[in-house]
Write a protein that holds these residues in place. Structure first.
Motif, mmCIF file in Angstrom:
data_model
loop_
_atom_site.group_PDB
_atom_site.id
_atom_site.type_symbol
_atom_site.label_atom_id
_atom_site.label_comp_id
_atom_site.label_asym_id
_atom_site.label_seq_id
_atom_site.Cartn_x
_atom_site.Cartn_y
_atom_site.Cartn_z
ATOM 1 N N GLY A 209 0.840 -1.186 0.000
ATOM 2 C CA GLY A 209 0.000 0.000 0.000
ATOM 3 C C GLY A 209 0.877 1.237 0.000
ATOM 4 N N ALA A 210 0.289 2.359 -0.310
ATOM 5 C CA ALA A 210 1.036 3.617 -0.318
ATOM 6 C C ALA A 210 0.089 4.753 0.020
ATOM 7 C CB ALA A 210 1.691 3.860 -1.680
ATOM 8 N N TYR A 211 0.673 5.835 0.462
ATOM 9 C CA TYR A 211 -0.083 7.045 0.766
ATOM 10 C C TYR A 211 0.228 8.043 -0.341
ATOM 11 C CZ TYR A 211 -2.642 9.828 4.206
ATOM 12 O OH TYR A 211 -3.608 10.548 4.873
ATOM 13 N N TYR A 212 -0.788 8.416 -1.084
ATOM 14 C CA TYR A 212 -0.593 9.201 -2.307
ATOM 15 C C TYR A 212 -1.031 10.643 -2.081
ATOM 16 C CZ TYR A 212 -0.858 10.293 -7.335
ATOM 17 O OH TYR A 212 -0.681 10.850 -8.585
ATOM 18 N N THR A 213 -0.108 11.573 -2.255
ATOM 19 C CA THR A 213 -0.389 13.001 -2.120
ATOM 20 C C THR A 213 -0.126 13.681 -3.452
ATOM 21 O OG1 THR A 213 0.322 12.939 0.185
ATOM 22 C CG2 THR A 213 0.165 15.100 -0.843
ATOM 23 N N TYR A 214 -1.067 14.509 -3.878
ATOM 24 C CA TYR A 214 -0.895 15.199 -5.148
ATOM 25 C C TYR A 214 -1.526 16.582 -5.089
ATOM 26 C CZ TYR A 214 -5.773 13.819 -6.024
ATOM 27 O OH TYR A 214 -7.130 13.630 -5.928
ATOM 28 N N GLU A 215 -1.051 17.452 -5.945
ATOM 29 C CA GLU A 215 -1.592 18.803 -6.058
ATOM 30 C C GLU A 215 -2.520 18.884 -7.256
ATOM 31 O OE1 GLU A 215 1.649 21.839 -4.095
ATOM 32 O OE2 GLU A 215 1.789 21.446 -6.236
ATOM 33 N N TYR A 216 -3.526 19.720 -7.150
ATOM 34 C CA TYR A 216 -4.423 19.953 -8.276
ATOM 35 C C TYR A 216 -4.886 21.400 -8.231
ATOM 36 C CZ TYR A 216 -8.261 19.532 -4.897
ATOM 37 O OH TYR A 216 -9.106 19.707 -3.829
ATOM 38 N N GLY A 217 -5.582 21.790 -9.283
ATOM 39 C CA GLY A 217 -6.041 23.167 -9.375
ATOM 40 C C GLY A 217 -5.121 23.997 -10.262
ATOM 41 N N TRP A 218 -5.578 25.206 -10.583
ATOM 42 C CA TRP A 218 -4.800 26.045 -11.494
ATOM 43 C C TRP A 218 -4.350 27.321 -10.795
ATOM 44 C CZ3 TRP A 218 -7.256 30.193 -14.771
ATOM 45 C CH2 TRP A 218 -6.281 30.860 -15.531
ATOM 46 N N LEU A 219 -5.262 28.240 -10.539
ATOM 47 C CA LEU A 219 -4.861 29.494 -9.912
ATOM 48 C C LEU A 219 -4.503 29.286 -8.439
ATOM 49 C CD1 LEU A 219 -7.486 31.977 -11.418
ATOM 50 C CD2 LEU A 219 -5.072 31.732 -12.011
ATOM 51 N N TRP A 220 -5.300 28.441 -7.733
ATOM 52 C CA TRP A 220 -5.056 28.179 -6.322
ATOM 53 C C TRP A 220 -4.819 26.690 -6.144
ATOM 54 C CZ3 TRP A 220 -8.953 31.438 -8.026
ATOM 55 C CH2 TRP A 220 -8.775 32.783 -7.722
ATOM 56 N N LYS A 221 -3.582 26.338 -5.867
ATOM 57 C CA LYS A 221 -3.225 24.937 -5.712
ATOM 58 C C LYS A 221 -3.822 24.363 -4.424
ATOM 59 C CE LYS A 221 -0.400 23.950 -9.194
ATOM 60 N NZ LYS A 221 -0.653 22.821 -10.106
ATOM 61 N N LYS A 222 -4.344 23.160 -4.523
ATOM 62 C CA LYS A 222 -4.836 22.426 -3.372
ATOM 63 C C LYS A 222 -4.109 21.089 -3.311
ATOM 64 C CE LYS A 222 -9.487 24.433 -3.636
ATOM 65 N NZ LYS A 222 -10.938 24.119 -3.749
ATOM 66 N N THR A 223 -4.093 20.489 -2.140
ATOM 67 C CA THR A 223 -3.446 19.197 -1.958
ATOM 68 C C THR A 223 -4.474 18.175 -1.507
ATOM 69 O OG1 THR A 223 -1.360 20.257 -1.329
ATOM 70 C CG2 THR A 223 -1.624 17.950 -0.748
ATOM 71 N N ALA A 224 -4.426 17.000 -2.107
ATOM 72 C CA ALA A 224 -5.302 15.899 -1.716
ATOM 73 C C ALA A 224 -4.443 14.686 -1.399
ATOM 74 C CB ALA A 224 -6.289 15.574 -2.834
ATOM 75 N N THR A 225 -4.911 13.859 -0.473
ATOM 76 C CA THR A 225 -4.195 12.644 -0.109
ATOM 77 C C THR A 225 -5.167 11.479 -0.061
ATOM 78 O OG1 THR A 225 -4.544 13.049 2.254
ATOM 79 C CG2 THR A 225 -2.502 13.873 1.306
ATOM 80 N N GLU A 226 -4.657 10.282 -0.303
ATOM 81 C CA GLU A 226 -5.485 9.087 -0.229
ATOM 82 C C GLU A 226 -4.610 7.845 -0.180
ATOM 83 O OE1 GLU A 226 -7.888 8.741 -3.754
ATOM 84 O OE2 GLU A 226 -6.312 9.599 -4.991
ATOM 85 N N PRO A 227 -5.078 6.796 0.493
ATOM 86 C CA PRO A 227 -4.350 5.526 0.478
ATOM 87 C C PRO A 227 -4.609 4.784 -0.833
ATOM 88 C CG PRO A 227 -6.304 5.339 1.858
ATOM 89 C CD PRO A 227 -6.237 6.767 1.414
ATOM 90 N N LEU A 228 -3.617 4.040 -1.280
ATOM 91 C CA LEU A 228 -3.721 3.265 -2.513
ATOM 92 C C LEU A 228 -3.434 1.796 -2.240
ATOM 93 C CD1 LEU A 228 -1.650 5.436 -5.046
ATOM 94 C CD2 LEU A 228 -4.126 5.474 -4.703
#
Length: 393
Positions: A209-228
């Motif tokens: 398993g892994a813990y996945y963190t990524y950024e999304y959005g354009w003008l205002w970056k946000k961060t989301a996380t989730e287990p895989l």
């Protein structure tokens, strides 16, 4: 005045249209809740993903990469992904280095998500299963139960060649089947296989398993996380087509060019009424960010109960807990009773187990078992025949 306002309005609309045409589509596709997400991948998009995957797997599969420190692997991954940005294969601004969790994430230009693992540390301690009197006791407890139900072990730790893990799971399959729990061992686990988990009374997820963190959005970056849930199913042109909607909707992520399932995947795919036991690291997230998304997805699809771990778990601890829990359920225990028995035997967390084995350098955070759903569930073949004192427990 009216004409002047009209001209300004037309100019503003034209400017917005020009801005939309110039911005990369991936800037919008990376938004996880985009309502107008495309429904399929084009051949050109699949070809671009495959080209990017070829470069990623050439890096991650090399001896040089395996011999690097984690910091060096992170730098190498960032260099490779920046090159892919220049080639138009990875979305600009989508690269995110999460050194704490050993992952560099990114978005393909079509909007699908990918990642490169940079933490390759793995412990391969071995421990023997009970034998002799202990197994005789378990067999006696299970005698007379008849057909208890069906089980599937989804084994995706490795390809089983020269594996230190695989022999234990082969033994589990043989022993559990001999005790009335008809067990299948799947060593080539695919996303399509996981879609059919609902046909079994017990499903065991024996994968990394892994813990996945990524950024999304354009003008205002946000961060989301989730287990895989990480699989060893390598992506190719046709499988990307087959899983296209899952990739675009971020139900599936590609890590090191192989597929990984999110909680949203199980929410979409699982349809059954079984018990799911997971050995994967960070199945329930980690300390400070417990994440129940995978368990919630399974329960939403009808699963009666789910068990898994918070934080990175020592593989021997999780395997020993699994062995004890299933054996106790074969003997008639509820899931909760079986979990309590395993904790009493191996410890309430994996650092307790590690220390009992003489270990002197435990990992940073203890991993512990969590249960979701109906804690009193039993195997279907023993629920009606359980002893009166167990029924009352």
């Amino acid at each position: 005045m009216k004409n002047g306002f009209g001209c300004r309005l037309v100019s503003a609309v034209c400017a917005l249209a020009l801005l939309a045409a110039l911005l990369p589509t991936a800037a919008f596709a990376a938004e996880p809740d985009t309502a107008a997400a495309p429904q399929t991948l084009t051949a050109a998009q699949v070809q671009d993903m495959q080209q990017a995957d070829t470069a990623v797997t050439a890096l991650t599969g090399s001896d040089d990469y395996a011999g690097m420190t984690q910091a060096q692997r992170t730098d190498a991954a960032l260099d490779q992904l920046e090159q892919l940005v220049d080639e138009g294969l990875v979305a600009k601004g989508s690269i995110y280095a999460d050194e704490e969790n050993g992952m560099v994430s990114f978005a393909y230009t079509c909007g699908a998500l990918g990642g490169i693992l940079t933490d390759l540390d793995e412990e391969n301690d071995t421990v023997a299963f009970p034998s002799g009197e202990a197994l005789d006791r378990l067999a006696a407890d299970a005698s007379g139960n008849g057909t208890l139900g069906s089980a599937a072990i989804y084994y995706a730790f490795d390809n089983t060649v020269n594996s230190t893990r695989y022999p234990y799971y082969a033994y589990m399959q043989t022993y559990w089947t001999s005790q009335g729990l008809d067990t299948t061992l799947n060593t080539r686990v695919t996303l399509s296989d996981l879609r059919r988990m609902g046909r079994y009374d017990v499903c065991v997820l024996s994968t990394h398993g892994a813990y996945y963190t990524y950024e999304y959005g354009w003008l205002w970056k946000k961060t989301a996380t989730e287990p895989l849930i990480l699989l060893t199913e390598q992506s190719n042109f046709w499988s990307d087509f087959r899983y296209g909607l899952d990739l675009l909707s971020h139900r599936v992520v590609k890590i090191n060019g192989m597929y990984a399932a999110t909680g949203a995947f199980f929410r979409s795919a699982y349809r059954g009424s079984g018990i799911v036991l997971s050995e994967t690291c960070e199945f329930y997230g980690k300390n400070g960010h417990v994440d129940t998304s995978i368990a919630d997805g399974l329960l939403a699809g009808g699963a009666k109960a789910v068990a898994g771990y918070v934080n990175n778990v020592y593989s021997v601890y999780s395997r020993s807990m699994l062995w004890d829990m299933v054996n106790r359920m074969i003997a008639g225990d509820t899931l909760e009773q079986a979990a309590d028995d395993a904790k009493e035997t191996y410890g309430t967390d994996d650092i307790i187990w590690y220390s009992s084995q003489g270990g002197r350098r435990p990992h940073a955070a203890a991993s512990y078992l969590m249960l979701s759903g109906d804690h009193t569930v039993r195997l279907p073949g023993v629920s009606a025949a359980a002893p009166a004192e167990q029924q009352a427990a």
